[in-house]
Design a protein around this motif. Structure first.
Motif, mmCIF file in Angstrom:
data_model
loop_
_atom_site.group_PDB
_atom_site.id
_atom_site.type_symbol
_atom_site.label_atom_id
_atom_site.label_comp_id
_atom_site.label_asym_id
_atom_site.label_seq_id
_atom_site.Cartn_x
_atom_site.Cartn_y
_atom_site.Cartn_z
ATOM 1 N N PRO A 72 0.813 -1.218 0.000
ATOM 2 C CA PRO A 72 0.000 0.000 0.000
ATOM 3 C C PRO A 72 0.844 1.265 0.000
ATOM 4 O O PRO A 72 2.078 1.228 0.101
ATOM 5 N N GLY A 73 0.141 2.383 -0.076
ATOM 6 C CA GLY A 73 0.785 3.696 0.004
ATOM 7 C C GLY A 73 1.042 4.292 -1.361
ATOM 8 O O GLY A 73 1.459 3.597 -2.295
ATOM 9 N N SER A 74 0.798 5.611 -1.511
ATOM 10 C CA SER A 74 0.987 6.244 -2.812
ATOM 11 C C SER A 74 1.840 7.507 -2.753
ATOM 12 O O SER A 74 2.711 7.696 -3.588
ATOM 13 N N ASP A 75 1.617 8.386 -1.791
ATOM 14 C CA ASP A 75 2.274 9.700 -1.785
ATOM 15 C C ASP A 75 3.510 9.679 -0.897
ATOM 16 O O ASP A 75 3.404 9.387 0.305
ATOM 17 N N PHE A 76 4.654 10.025 -1.461
ATOM 18 C CA PHE A 76 5.890 9.876 -0.685
ATOM 19 C C PHE A 76 6.883 10.988 -0.989
ATOM 20 O O PHE A 76 6.817 11.671 -2.013
ATOM 21 N N ILE A 92 22.154 11.080 -7.638
ATOM 22 C CA ILE A 92 22.160 10.408 -6.343
ATOM 23 C C ILE A 92 22.226 11.464 -5.234
ATOM 24 O O ILE A 92 23.000 12.411 -5.302
ATOM 25 N N GLY A 93 21.385 11.290 -4.238
ATOM 26 C CA GLY A 93 21.321 12.238 -3.136
ATOM 27 C C GLY A 93 20.243 13.295 -3.294
ATOM 28 O O GLY A 93 19.954 14.028 -2.341
ATOM 29 N N GLU A 94 19.626 13.383 -4.478
ATOM 30 C CA GLU A 94 18.613 14.407 -4.702
ATOM 31 C C GLU A 94 17.297 14.013 -4.020
ATOM 32 O O GLU A 94 16.875 12.859 -4.060
ATOM 33 N N ARG A 95 16.656 14.996 -3.400
ATOM 34 C CA ARG A 95 15.369 14.786 -2.744
ATOM 35 C C ARG A 95 14.252 14.861 -3.776
ATOM 36 O O ARG A 95 14.234 15.765 -4.616
ATOM 37 N N VAL A 96 13.306 13.928 -3.705
ATOM 38 C CA VAL A 96 12.251 13.830 -4.704
ATOM 39 C C VAL A 96 10.917 13.523 -4.032
ATOM 40 O O VAL A 96 10.862 13.063 -2.891
ATOM 41 N N ILE A 97 9.826 13.774 -4.783
ATOM 42 C CA ILE A 97 8.502 13.294 -4.399
ATOM 43 C C ILE A 97 7.892 12.606 -5.613
ATOM 44 O O ILE A 97 8.310 12.819 -6.746
ATOM 45 N N GLY A 98 6.875 11.786 -5.364
ATOM 46 C CA GLY A 98 6.289 11.008 -6.442
ATOM 47 C C GLY A 98 5.184 11.740 -7.175
ATOM 48 O O GLY A 98 4.573 12.681 -6.663
ATOM 49 N N VAL A 99 4.916 11.291 -8.383
ATOM 50 C CA VAL A 99 3.793 11.767 -9.202
ATOM 51 C C VAL A 99 2.660 10.763 -9.051
ATOM 52 O O VAL A 99 2.892 9.556 -9.053
ATOM 53 N N PRO A 150 1.653 15.244 -3.526
ATOM 54 C CA PRO A 150 1.259 14.632 -4.803
ATOM 55 C C PRO A 150 -0.241 14.498 -5.023
ATOM 56 O O PRO A 150 -0.711 14.661 -6.158
ATOM 57 N N THR A 151 -1.027 14.190 -3.991
ATOM 58 C CA THR A 151 -2.468 14.041 -4.179
ATOM 59 C C THR A 151 -3.236 15.215 -3.579
ATOM 60 O O THR A 151 -3.896 15.968 -4.295
#
Length: 345
Positions: A72-76, A92-99, A150-151
């Protein structure tokens, strides 16, 4: 020296939540091998996952059959730790969030197939993600705050900015104090609109005033809350209403509108149907827009605005990775803002 009997090194272990059958009670935290990124994929160390009401519906099996084992889980929010072949969008090392929606980079709407894909699998210490499904995280937010975007954040942005075309001097009614509603409040206020917040809790209304709302209306004590909106606007009505309940509440939202006003239909907390007389809609020349999350381009636009306007998401509480059940209970009880699971400090 090479030996035919030598064994390849095992992938290091990690923890992730799995759901063997529909029902939150069936969640289990397990040790599994860490995945490896493939072509144009990256390995992300997950730092935080925010929960959505949609997650409850999905985990209870009310949004279609679940693949097994279902993670489970979608937004991170997280950090890139390994690049697959030909992955070039991040370092490498870059901070990201999901689409939240696959294969929708830009444009008015996703394709029919794309819009049916439910993103999941993020309640894990590490995940493999296509580089096209990631954007750079905001510079001004913590991972816990960034995971809410993201949501909930993007849905509110699509309602207020992309579709609603908010302008300074307008009056907006925002219903409720969940994640989408509070983002909508903050985005509208930051653009110079006057925001009237509705809730069944005076305590939550008072908290909403600290986020930029100009007034609050308790719809429990004032069921004809449209009259309160008319009084607050000296009979003019609201330029826009963020509709979170649907059902018969939509008719009240129409009565709260100014002529030429707009209803942004986001939620269905009361009903999966809408009911309103046609006459008031025609009289007001009202527009109703159905709202969902948007393309990657809109998410990137929103992140730039958040950094520039210094908007901080309303996080109700943060729970440790092993306390997912407690986090879900908090979400179901009705949180003021977002409930977040911290996967890695």
């Amino acid at each position: 020296m090479y030996s035919e009997n030598a064994q390849a090194p095992l992938d290091p272990p990690m923890r992730r939540w799995e759901l063997d059958a529909p029902g939150v009670r069936n969640l289990a935290l397990r040790d599994v091998p860490r995945p490896r990124p493939g072509l144009r994929e990256v390995l992300v160390r997950i730092q935080a996952v925010s929960l959505n009401y949609r997650d409850i519906l999905m985990w209870e099996g009310r949004m279609g059959e679940l693949a097994q084992p279902f993670v489970p889980g979608s937004d991170f929010a997280g950090e890139v730790v390994e690049l697959g072949p030909f992955a070039t969008r991040f370092s490498i090392g870059e901070r990201v969030i999901g689409v939240d929606i696959e294969d929708w980079i830009d444009g008015a709407a996703p394709g029919r197939h794309t819009n049916t894909i439910a993103v999941s699998g993020r309640l894990s210490e590490f995940v493999v993600v296509s580089e096209d499904m990631l954007v750079a995280a905001p510079q001004t937010l913590s991972p816990e705050e960034a995971s809410t975007l993201p949501t909930a954040g993007l849905t509110a942005w699509m309602a207020v900015v992309e579709t609603g075309r908010v302008r300074a001097g307008q009056t907006w009614v925002v219903q409720g104090t969940g994640g989408v509603s509070l983002f909508a409040l903050q985005f509208a206020a930051a653009h110079g609109a006057t925001v009237i917040l509705t809730s069944s809790s005076d305590e939550k209304l008072a908290l909403g005033l600290t986020l930029g709302a100009r007034a609050g209306v308790n719809y429990r004590t004032h069921p004809d809350w449209d009259r309160e909106v008319m009084a607050l606007t000296r009979g003019r009505g609201a330029d826009a209403v963020i509709e979170m309940a649907a059902g018969e509440n939509l008719a009240t939202s129409v009565e709260a509108l100014a002529y030429g006003g707009r209803i942004l239909l986001v939620g269905l907390l009361d009903s999966d149907r809408v009911s309103t007389p046609v006459g008031p809609l025609l009289l007001r020349r009202a527009t109703i827009n159905a709202i969902g999350v948007g393309p990657r381009r809109a998410l990137e636009d929103m992140i730039r605005a958040i950094d520039s306007l210094e908007i901080r998401p309303a996080v109700a509480a943060t729970y440790d990775f092993a306390d997912l059940q407690a986090a879900m209970n908090h979400l179901q009880a009705g949180a003021f803002g977002k409930v977040v699971v911290r996967v890695r400090a």
